[in-house]
Every structure is written in structure tokens, then in C-alpha cells.
Scaffold this motif. Sequence first.
Motif, PDB file in Angstrom:
ATOM      1  N   LEU A 137      -0.201 -10.814  -8.953  1.00 48.05           N
ATOM      2  CA  LEU A 137       0.950  -9.923  -8.897  1.00 48.05           C
ATOM      3  C   LEU A 137       1.222  -9.229 -10.227  1.00 48.05           C
ATOM      4  N   THR A 164       8.115  -4.266   0.743  1.00 50.48           N
ATOM      5  CA  THR A 164       8.923  -5.080  -0.173  1.00 50.48           C
ATOM      6  C   THR A 164       8.207  -6.333  -0.654  1.00 50.48           C
ATOM      7  N   SER A 165       7.111  -6.722  -0.004  1.00 51.49           N
ATOM      8  CA  SER A 165       6.355  -7.910  -0.399  1.00 51.49           C
ATOM      9  C   SER A 165       4.957  -7.819   0.187  1.00 51.49           C
ATOM     10  N   GLU A 205       3.669  -9.992   2.162  1.00 51.81           N
ATOM     11  CA  GLU A 205       3.777 -10.392   3.566  1.00 51.81           C
ATOM     12  C   GLU A 205       4.362  -9.269   4.433  1.00 51.81           C
ATOM     13  N   GLU A 206       5.260  -8.464   3.844  1.00 48.29           N
ATOM     14  CA  GLU A 206       5.812  -7.331   4.579  1.00 48.29           C
ATOM     15  C   GLU A 206       4.722  -6.289   4.845  1.00 48.29           C
ATOM     16  N   GLU A 236       4.337 -16.979   2.797  1.00 51.67           N
ATOM     17  CA  GLU A 236       3.653 -17.419   1.588  1.00 51.67           C
ATOM     18  C   GLU A 236       3.014 -18.796   1.787  1.00 51.67           C
TER      19      GLU A 236
END
Length: 199
Positions: free
Chosen positions: A13, A68-69, A71-72, A93
Motif C-alpha cells: 500500500l 475506497t479500498s 476490497e471495494e 481483508e
Amino acid sequence: MDEPQALSRAEALLLRPPEWKHACHVLLHAPCSGRLFGKIPLRFAVLMQMRFDGRLGFHGGFVDPRDTSLEEGLKRELHEELGPGVASLHVTENDYLSCHAFERPKRVVEHFYAKRLRLEELQAIEERAAQAKDHGLEVMGLVRVPLYTLHDGIGGLPAFLGNTFIGNAREQLIHVLDTLQLVPREQLQNAVAVAQKKL
């Protein structure tokens, strides 16, 4: 292509756009008590897809800067590729397995997940996949990975591993089959050895 570098999620990240693009893919699997020809235990159903370029790969794709992430972004891609059957699917996660960074041909960080489902949930995804936006375009169809080896020592998983995969999808598949013990280790090692002779 340079050798990919294994990273932790936190390290990955730190590699931010626009210099780096992030992609998320997931292996969906479910216990399966069926038997091929009434004899050969299937053990698990594992999904992959035939891509538009004729290569095998996993469901998912690039994370959009507006997501936003991770996973999104994966959720959005799964809906585009698999349709309404994944409406209630939540990859979190906790399903995160591994991450690799590739410098060439483009700077890409590949995040990989594995999600265990009930067989009924996996079958519902299969049945509704033809309603997906990308069906027949980016995704030509879904395939189940044969996790057995036939008596000739070639049919089943060894033959499947001899197909053409996108990126490091073959290595991801082998890693998950071993890590989650979806295939007995000795059987998996033999299948990989047979497939490598044919590549």
C-alpha cells in the motif's frame, strides 16, 4: 518479465498511483462431495475463468482510484465479471493471501485473495454469471479446476496446469491448492512435474 517481489499488504500500500497500479483477484472455492463417474472424489470446486485473450485467470481486475479500498475495487470488478450472483459476496481483508509487485512490463501490484463458499453459493454464481456485464466480452466463461489426476497420470490437474495462464495465475493457483490443502501435497507436486514437462 522480471521476477515478482513478494510484499506484505502494508508494504504494497506504500506503492501508490500513478507510479503503480493495483490489481485484486480472488480464487473462489467450496467443498464438493461429488464423484466423477461415481468413483473419483472431487473434494472441492475451484473457479477460474477463460479470459478474452484465451488465457486462464482469476476473477477481479484493476483497482480504480475512486475505489475506497482494495476490497471495494475487487467487489466492483466481481460484479462486472460475475454479475448478480455475487451481490451478497463479501471478500474481506481476512481472505487476503498474498501480494507481489511487478516492475515490468508495467508497474503493477497484484493482491490475491481466496474465499471459501458453500457449494450452493458457488453454484448460484456459476448459474448467474451469464448475466454479467462482461460475459462474452472480457470473460468468455467460467471453468472449474479439476483437482484430481486420472489413471493415465496426465488427465485432470496435470493437463489443466499445462494450459496458458495470464501473468502468475498458474503459480497463484498452485500456491493456494497447497496452502489451503485443497489437493494432497504429493499429488499436487506430481501434477506440477507432469505439466512442466509439457510446457
